[in-house]
Motif scaffolding. Structure first.
Motif, PDB file in Angstrom:
ATOM      1  N   LYS A  38      79.632  55.405  80.414  1.00 41.61           N
ATOM      2  CA  LYS A  38      79.261  55.892  79.206  1.00 41.61           C
ATOM      3  C   LYS A  38      78.421  56.901  79.126  1.00 41.61           C
ATOM      4  N   GLY A  39      78.830  57.948  78.179  1.00 46.18           N
ATOM      5  CA  GLY A  39      78.242  58.949  77.967  1.00 46.18           C
ATOM      6  C   GLY A  39      76.951  58.793  77.021  1.00 46.18           C
ATOM      7  N   GLY A  40      75.858  59.284  76.949  1.00 47.50           N
ATOM      8  CA  GLY A  40      74.778  59.258  75.910  1.00 47.50           C
ATOM      9  C   GLY A  40      73.908  58.027  75.987  1.00 47.50           C
ATOM     10  N   VAL A  41      73.921  57.486  77.209  1.00 46.27           N
ATOM     11  CA  VAL A  41      73.147  55.986  77.313  1.00 46.27           C
ATOM     12  C   VAL A  41      71.483  56.497  77.744  1.00 46.27           C
ATOM     13  N   GLY A  42      71.472  57.498  78.279  1.00 45.47           N
ATOM     14  CA  GLY A  42      70.161  58.044  78.739  1.00 45.47           C
ATOM     15  C   GLY A  42      70.222  57.951  80.371  1.00 45.47           C
ATOM     16  N   LYS A  43      71.136  58.294  80.835  1.00 44.20           N
ATOM     17  CA  LYS A  43      71.250  58.627  82.523  1.00 44.20           C
ATOM     18  C   LYS A  43      70.566  59.660  82.537  1.00 44.20           C
ATOM     19  N   THR A  44      70.651  60.762  82.315  1.00 47.09           N
ATOM     20  CA  THR A  44      69.989  62.298  82.503  1.00 47.09           C
ATOM     21  C   THR A  44      68.515  62.092  82.152  1.00 47.09           C
ATOM     22  N   THR A  45      68.282  61.496  80.978  1.00 44.64           N
ATOM     23  CA  THR A  45      66.808  61.521  80.408  1.00 44.64           C
ATOM     24  C   THR A  45      66.186  60.558  81.590  1.00 44.64           C
TER      25      THR A  45
ATOM     26  N   MET B  96      66.381  53.558  74.685  1.00 46.59           N
ATOM     27  CA  MET B  96      66.412  53.901  73.309  1.00 46.59           C
ATOM     28  C   MET B  96      66.137  52.487  72.544  1.00 46.59           C
TER      29      MET B  96
ATOM     30  N   ILE C 157      62.287  51.392  77.433  1.00 46.69           N
ATOM     31  CA  ILE C 157      62.321  53.014  76.816  1.00 46.69           C
ATOM     32  C   ILE C 157      62.321  53.154  75.458  1.00 46.69           C
ATOM     33  N   PRO C 158      61.313  53.360  74.543  1.00 43.81           N
ATOM     34  CA  PRO C 158      61.415  53.416  73.074  1.00 43.81           C
ATOM     35  C   PRO C 158      62.147  54.791  72.801  1.00 43.81           C
ATOM     36  N   ARG C 159      63.077  54.552  71.464  1.00 41.86           N
ATOM     37  CA  ARG C 159      63.526  55.646  71.049  1.00 41.86           C
ATOM     38  C   ARG C 159      62.517  56.613  70.560  1.00 41.86           C
ATOM     39  N   SER C 160      62.470  57.879  71.043  1.00 40.01           N
ATOM     40  CA  SER C 160      61.588  58.704  70.743  1.00 40.01           C
ATOM     41  C   SER C 160      61.783  60.288  70.466  1.00 40.01           C
TER      42      SER C 160
ATOM     43  N   ILE D  31      61.197  62.554  73.405  1.00 39.57           N
ATOM     44  CA  ILE D  31      61.950  62.478  74.433  1.00 39.57           C
ATOM     45  C   ILE D  31      63.147  63.326  74.363  1.00 39.57           C
ATOM     46  N   SER D  32      63.608  63.195  73.325  1.00 35.04           N
ATOM     47  CA  SER D  32      64.968  64.102  72.811  1.00 35.04           C
ATOM     48  C   SER D  32      64.510  65.564  72.731  1.00 35.04           C
TER      49      SER D  32
HETATM   50  P1  ADP Z   1      73.732  60.353  79.404  1.00 34.61           P
HETATM   51  O1  ADP Z   1      73.145  61.331  80.323  1.00 34.61           O
HETATM   52  O2  ADP Z   1      73.740  59.154  79.636  1.00 34.61           O
HETATM   53  O3  ADP Z   1      74.861  61.133  78.757  1.00 34.61           O
HETATM   54  P2  ADP Z   1      71.245  61.544  77.839  1.00 34.61           P
HETATM   55  O4  ADP Z   1      70.250  61.303  78.623  1.00 34.61           O
HETATM   56  O5  ADP Z   1      71.801  62.789  77.890  1.00 34.61           O
HETATM   57  O6  ADP Z   1      72.443  60.450  78.247  1.00 34.61           O
HETATM   58  O7  ADP Z   1      70.822  61.067  76.622  1.00 34.61           O
HETATM   59  C1  ADP Z   1      71.679  61.023  75.407  1.00 34.61           C
HETATM   60  C2  ADP Z   1      71.024  61.765  74.190  1.00 34.61           C
HETATM   61  O8  ADP Z   1      70.056  60.850  73.874  1.00 34.61           O
HETATM   62  C3  ADP Z   1      70.513  63.170  74.486  1.00 34.61           C
HETATM   63  O9  ADP Z   1      70.339  63.757  73.253  1.00 34.61           O
HETATM   64  C4  ADP Z   1      68.848  62.725  74.890  1.00 34.61           C
HETATM   65  O10 ADP Z   1      67.787  63.393  74.535  1.00 34.61           O
HETATM   66  C5  ADP Z   1      68.676  61.457  73.779  1.00 34.61           C
HETATM   67  N1  ADP Z   1      67.873  60.437  74.309  1.00 34.61           N
HETATM   68  C6  ADP Z   1      67.715  59.750  75.497  1.00 34.61           C
HETATM   69  N2  ADP Z   1      66.751  58.915  75.653  1.00 34.61           N
HETATM   70  C7  ADP Z   1      66.297  58.665  74.404  1.00 34.61           C
HETATM   71  C8  ADP Z   1      65.258  58.127  73.839  1.00 34.61           C
HETATM   72  N3  ADP Z   1      64.483  57.402  74.446  1.00 34.61           N
HETATM   73  N4  ADP Z   1      64.699  58.398  72.433  1.00 34.61           N
HETATM   74  C9  ADP Z   1      65.592  59.521  71.940  1.00 34.61           C
HETATM   75  N5  ADP Z   1      66.518  60.243  72.213  1.00 34.61           N
HETATM   76  C10 ADP Z   1      66.809  59.929  73.327  1.00 34.61           C
END
Ligand code: ADP
Ligand code: MG
Length: 299
Positions: free
Chosen positions: A39-46, A214, A242-245, A248-249
């Motif tokens: 899934k995209g957008g789950v926080g892999k890269t972060t 998140m 990890i809290p939504r913050s 972080i974004s």
């Molecule tokens: P993936 O690599 O799985 O596609 P990302 O790490 O790019 O996911 O995260 C998707 C989006 O959510 C990005 O815009 C990122 O900045 C945001 N994000 C990730 N983790 C958090 C968090 N803990 N709080 C707020 N935003 C977050």
């Protein structure tokens, strides 16, 4: 340890936690973490960049391999990755040595990045016709001679050949799970692929770490999802979520991790804590015990 202002600030935050001095155990062998979830957008890269930075700030030597053509990890680490920069594409497709593409990450000592450029978008198809197409990243990592404590491989949101290359190169899979509806959907397929790779290509591979991302503690949904994930996976789930913050974004748009962007923020502290947990637990030896529990799998 670092002579740039943000590096110093981040170092101070680590010290404020009272843990930098006592350090974290260094793994005996390099722990190669595959950060995957199709899934995209789950926080892999972060998760990749912030755990990597946390461990580096604790004194570990850490390499991030950006395996997503989007290059988000490279951006977040402030590493140059325009089209002409030598990149993971050259490593995978042209068999260029990894050492020739690795760049130091500005502001965080001990942290390095093999960047992704847009070329990587073609690699998924170009790899198909190459010899040893599943193990090209593994070969490159095996030939890399710099000592490393951790390698984090930031996977694209798919289960194609790039992710397979990561799974063949790695020993541990780290799955970030976003605390929202359908969080577990598709995980069965990911776990199945881990099983396939373990069975055919890489017997060491196992899911060692699940991180809830998140997390919004005010919502009942988040805690329900967290309970469900802990019910499915048990021991692999880090206690820290990890809290939504907003911090972080925001950090990636400044080419920074949250550790240097806002060292004292809740996001920064939670990634430091998750990194500490990760370092203290889960050495490859525990692989066998972990496998058994996955047989039921998620849906
Ligand atoms: P993936 O690599 O799985 O596609 P990302 O790490 O790019 O996911 O995260 C998707 C989006 O959510 C990005 O815009 C990122 O900045 C945001 N994000 C990730 N983790 C958090 C968090 N803990 N709080 C707020 N935003 C977050
Ligand atoms: Mg990503």
């Amino acid at each position: 340890m670092d002579d740039t202002p943000i590096g110093r600030a981040a170092q101070l935050a680590v010290e404020a936690l009272g843990r930098a001095g006592q350090g974290l155990p260094r793994p005996e062998q390099t722990r190669v973490m595959v950060v995957a979830n199709q899934k995209g957008g789950v926080g892999k890269t972060t998760t990749t960049v912030n755990l990597a930075a946390s461990l580096a700030l604790h004194g570990a030597r850490v390499l991030v391999v950006d395996l997503d053509p989007q290059g988000n990890a490279s951006t977040a680490l402030g590493v140059d990755h325009h089209a002409e920069v030598p990149s993971v594409y050259d490593v995978l497709v042209e068999a260029r040595p990894l050492a020739e593409v690795v760049q130091p990450v500005p502001d965080v000592e001990g942290l390095f990045c093999a960047p992704a450029t847009i070329d990587l978008a073609g690699a998924e198809i170009e790899l198909v016709s190459l010899v040893a197409r599943e193990s090209r990243l593994k070969r490159a990592i095996d030939a890399y001679e710099q000592p490393l404590d951790y390698i984090f491989i930031d996977c694209p949101p798919s289960l194609g050949l790039l992710t397979v290359n990561a799974m063949v190169a790695g020993n541990e899979v780290l799955i970030p799970i976003q605390c929202e509806y359908y969080a577990l959907e598709g995980l069965g397929q990911l776990l199945h692929n881990v099983d396939l790779v373990r069975g055919h290509l890489n017997p060491r591979l196992h899911v060692s770490t699940i991180l809830l991302t998140m997390y919004d503690g005010r919502t009942r949904l988040a805690s329900q999802v967290a309970d469900e994930v802990r019910g499915h996976f048990g021991a692999e789930v880090l206690r820290t979520s990890i809290p939504r913050s907003v911090r972080i974004s925001e950090a990636p748009s400044y080419g920074q991790t949250v550790l240097t962007y806002d060292p004292g923020s809740s996001g920064s502290l939670s990634y430091l804590e998750a990194a500490r947990e990760m370092a203290l637990r889960g050495m490859p030896r525990q692989a066998e015990a972990h496998h058994e529990r996955h047989d039921g799998g998620a849906q």
